[in-house]
Design a protein around this motif. Structure first.
Motif, mmCIF file in Angstrom:
data_model
loop_
_atom_site.group_PDB
_atom_site.id
_atom_site.type_symbol
_atom_site.label_atom_id
_atom_site.label_comp_id
_atom_site.label_asym_id
_atom_site.label_seq_id
_atom_site.Cartn_x
_atom_site.Cartn_y
_atom_site.Cartn_z
ATOM 1 N N THR A 27 -7.448 18.763 -3.985
ATOM 2 C CA THR A 27 -6.791 17.472 -3.976
ATOM 3 C C THR A 27 -5.296 17.640 -3.740
ATOM 4 O O THR A 27 -4.723 18.666 -4.090
ATOM 5 N N PHE A 28 -4.699 16.621 -3.171
ATOM 6 C CA PHE A 28 -3.256 16.623 -2.955
ATOM 7 C C PHE A 28 -2.519 15.898 -4.080
ATOM 8 O O PHE A 28 -1.347 15.573 -3.930
ATOM 9 N N SER A 29 -3.204 15.686 -5.177
ATOM 10 C CA SER A 29 -2.623 14.921 -6.269
ATOM 11 C C SER A 29 -1.296 15.500 -6.733
ATOM 12 O O SER A 29 -1.217 16.674 -7.097
ATOM 13 N N PHE A 46 12.168 21.516 10.079
ATOM 14 C CA PHE A 46 11.566 20.368 9.399
ATOM 15 C C PHE A 46 11.257 19.272 10.400
ATOM 16 O O PHE A 46 12.038 19.008 11.313
ATOM 17 N N VAL A 47 10.109 18.625 10.196
ATOM 18 C CA VAL A 47 9.725 17.478 11.024
ATOM 19 C C VAL A 47 9.663 16.208 10.181
ATOM 20 O O VAL A 47 10.334 15.225 10.479
ATOM 21 N N ALA A 48 8.852 16.230 9.128
ATOM 22 C CA ALA A 48 8.671 15.034 8.304
ATOM 23 C C ALA A 48 8.065 15.428 6.969
ATOM 24 O O ALA A 48 7.403 16.456 6.858
ATOM 25 N N ALA A 49 8.285 14.582 5.960
ATOM 26 C CA ALA A 49 7.728 14.822 4.633
ATOM 27 C C ALA A 49 7.419 13.496 3.966
ATOM 28 O O ALA A 49 8.044 12.470 4.263
ATOM 29 N N ILE A 50 6.473 13.543 3.057
ATOM 30 C CA ILE A 50 6.083 12.342 2.325
ATOM 31 C C ILE A 50 5.702 12.740 0.916
ATOM 32 O O ILE A 50 5.005 13.719 0.688
ATOM 33 N N LYS A 51 6.176 11.962 -0.041
ATOM 34 C CA LYS A 51 5.905 12.273 -1.434
ATOM 35 C C LYS A 51 4.565 11.687 -1.869
ATOM 36 O O LYS A 51 3.941 10.895 -1.167
ATOM 37 N N TRP A 52 4.136 12.088 -3.063
ATOM 38 C CA TRP A 52 2.850 11.658 -3.600
ATOM 39 C C TRP A 52 2.712 10.139 -3.609
ATOM 40 O O TRP A 52 1.679 9.590 -3.305
ATOM 41 N N SER A 70 1.887 10.163 7.394
ATOM 42 C CA SER A 70 1.135 9.361 6.439
ATOM 43 C C SER A 70 0.149 10.264 5.716
ATOM 44 O O SER A 70 -0.109 11.393 6.146
ATOM 45 N N ARG A 71 -0.382 9.753 4.634
ATOM 46 C CA ARG A 71 -1.337 10.528 3.865
ATOM 47 C C ARG A 71 -2.407 9.615 3.312
ATOM 48 O O ARG A 71 -2.137 8.456 2.985
ATOM 49 N N ASP A 72 -3.602 10.130 3.212
ATOM 50 C CA ASP A 72 -4.709 9.429 2.581
ATOM 51 C C ASP A 72 -5.074 10.262 1.355
ATOM 52 O O ASP A 72 -5.757 11.285 1.465
ATOM 53 N N ASN A 73 -4.600 9.844 0.206
ATOM 54 C CA ASN A 73 -4.814 10.632 -1.012
ATOM 55 C C ASN A 73 -6.279 10.699 -1.398
ATOM 56 O O ASN A 73 -6.733 11.694 -1.965
ATOM 57 N N ALA A 74 -7.019 9.649 -1.091
ATOM 58 C CA ALA A 74 -8.447 9.641 -1.422
ATOM 59 C C ALA A 74 -9.201 10.697 -0.613
ATOM 60 O O ALA A 74 -10.178 11.272 -1.083
ATOM 61 N N LYS A 75 -8.737 10.946 0.613
ATOM 62 C CA LYS A 75 -9.374 11.935 1.469
ATOM 63 C C LYS A 75 -8.645 13.281 1.458
ATOM 64 O O LYS A 75 -9.060 14.209 2.157
ATOM 65 N N SER A 76 -7.572 13.356 0.701
ATOM 66 C CA SER A 76 -6.768 14.586 0.655
ATOM 67 C C SER A 76 -6.418 15.055 2.063
ATOM 68 O O SER A 76 -6.611 16.231 2.429
ATOM 69 N N THR A 77 -5.912 14.131 2.843
ATOM 70 C CA THR A 77 -5.578 14.434 4.233
ATOM 71 C C THR A 77 -4.190 13.914 4.558
ATOM 72 O O THR A 77 -3.812 12.815 4.155
ATOM 73 N N LEU A 78 -3.457 14.730 5.276
ATOM 74 C CA LEU A 78 -2.121 14.399 5.756
ATOM 75 C C LEU A 78 -2.191 14.213 7.264
ATOM 76 O O LEU A 78 -2.917 14.933 7.949
ATOM 77 N N TYR A 93 2.813 23.611 15.003
ATOM 78 C CA TYR A 93 3.076 22.678 13.908
ATOM 79 C C TYR A 93 2.320 23.138 12.665
ATOM 80 O O TYR A 93 1.122 23.457 12.734
ATOM 81 N N TYR A 94 3.029 23.137 11.551
ATOM 82 C CA TYR A 94 2.473 23.595 10.278
ATOM 83 C C TYR A 94 2.569 22.488 9.236
ATOM 84 O O TYR A 94 3.566 21.768 9.166
ATOM 85 N N CYS A 95 1.537 22.390 8.406
ATOM 86 C CA CYS A 95 1.620 21.511 7.255
ATOM 87 C C CYS A 95 1.836 22.368 6.012
ATOM 88 O O CYS A 95 1.461 23.534 5.973
ATOM 89 N N THR A 96 2.449 21.750 5.030
ATOM 90 C CA THR A 96 2.777 22.477 3.819
ATOM 91 C C THR A 96 2.825 21.530 2.639
ATOM 92 O O THR A 96 2.891 20.309 2.813
ATOM 93 N N ALA A 97 2.794 22.094 1.438
ATOM 94 C CA ALA A 97 2.723 21.266 0.242
ATOM 95 C C ALA A 97 3.496 21.894 -0.903
ATOM 96 O O ALA A 97 3.601 23.121 -0.986
ATOM 97 N N SER A 98 3.988 21.033 -1.775
ATOM 98 C CA SER A 98 4.662 21.512 -2.973
ATOM 99 C C SER A 98 4.544 20.472 -4.069
ATOM 100 O O SER A 98 4.696 19.283 -3.819
ATOM 101 N N ARG A 99 4.318 20.940 -5.301
ATOM 102 C CA ARG A 99 4.276 20.017 -6.440
ATOM 103 C C ARG A 99 5.612 19.971 -7.164
ATOM 104 O O ARG A 99 5.818 19.110 -8.012
#
Length: 125
Positions: A27-29, A46-52, A70-78, A93-99
């Motif tokens: 999950t991307f929670s 850097f290209v773009a970022a979106i918070k939870w 954009s992100r679909d949290n229900a589908k855990s998809t960016l 192009y790379y995707c990345t994540a941080s809590r």
């Protein structure tokens, strides 16, 4: 979290592509998610970022008005919708994540610990 980016390809200038990024079984929670890109012989940028909370996405000046994250949290998809593509958008192009990222560092690659394999975007003139 292991990330998998997809959706890249070859497109003519002015065209569009939509990139996706998923974390199978995870999950991307609570995560801030971002896209970076790296052209041959250049540093990752850097290209773009979106918070939870999906509020106030961040964009690089070079893509503002053309790309939409954009992100679909229900589908855990960016997603990254890329319109009006130009040859200078050619890159891996790379995707990345941080809590734990803070607003002032969302544009810094070293702020992110989890990176997926990239997807190549090539824009022909």
């Amino acid at each position: 979290v292991q990330l998998q980016a997809s959706g890249g390809g070859l497109v003519q200038a002015g065209g569009s592509l939509r990139l996706s990024c998923a974390a199978p079984g995870r999950t991307f929670s609570g995560y801030t998610l971002a896209w970076f890109r790296q052209a041959t012989g250049k540093e990752r940028e850097f290209v773009a970022a979106i918070k939870w909370a999906n509020s106030n996405p961040f964009y690089a000046d070079s893509v503002k008005g053309r790309f939409t994250i954009s992100r679909d949290n229900a589908k855990s998809t960016l997603y990254l919708q890329m319109n009006s593509l130009q040859p200078e958008d050619t890159a891996e192009y790379y995707c990345t994540a941080s809590r734990t990222i803070i607003t002032s560092t969302v544009r810094v690659p070293s702020s992110y610990a989890s990176w997926g394999q990239g997807t190549q975007v090539t824009v022909s003139s």
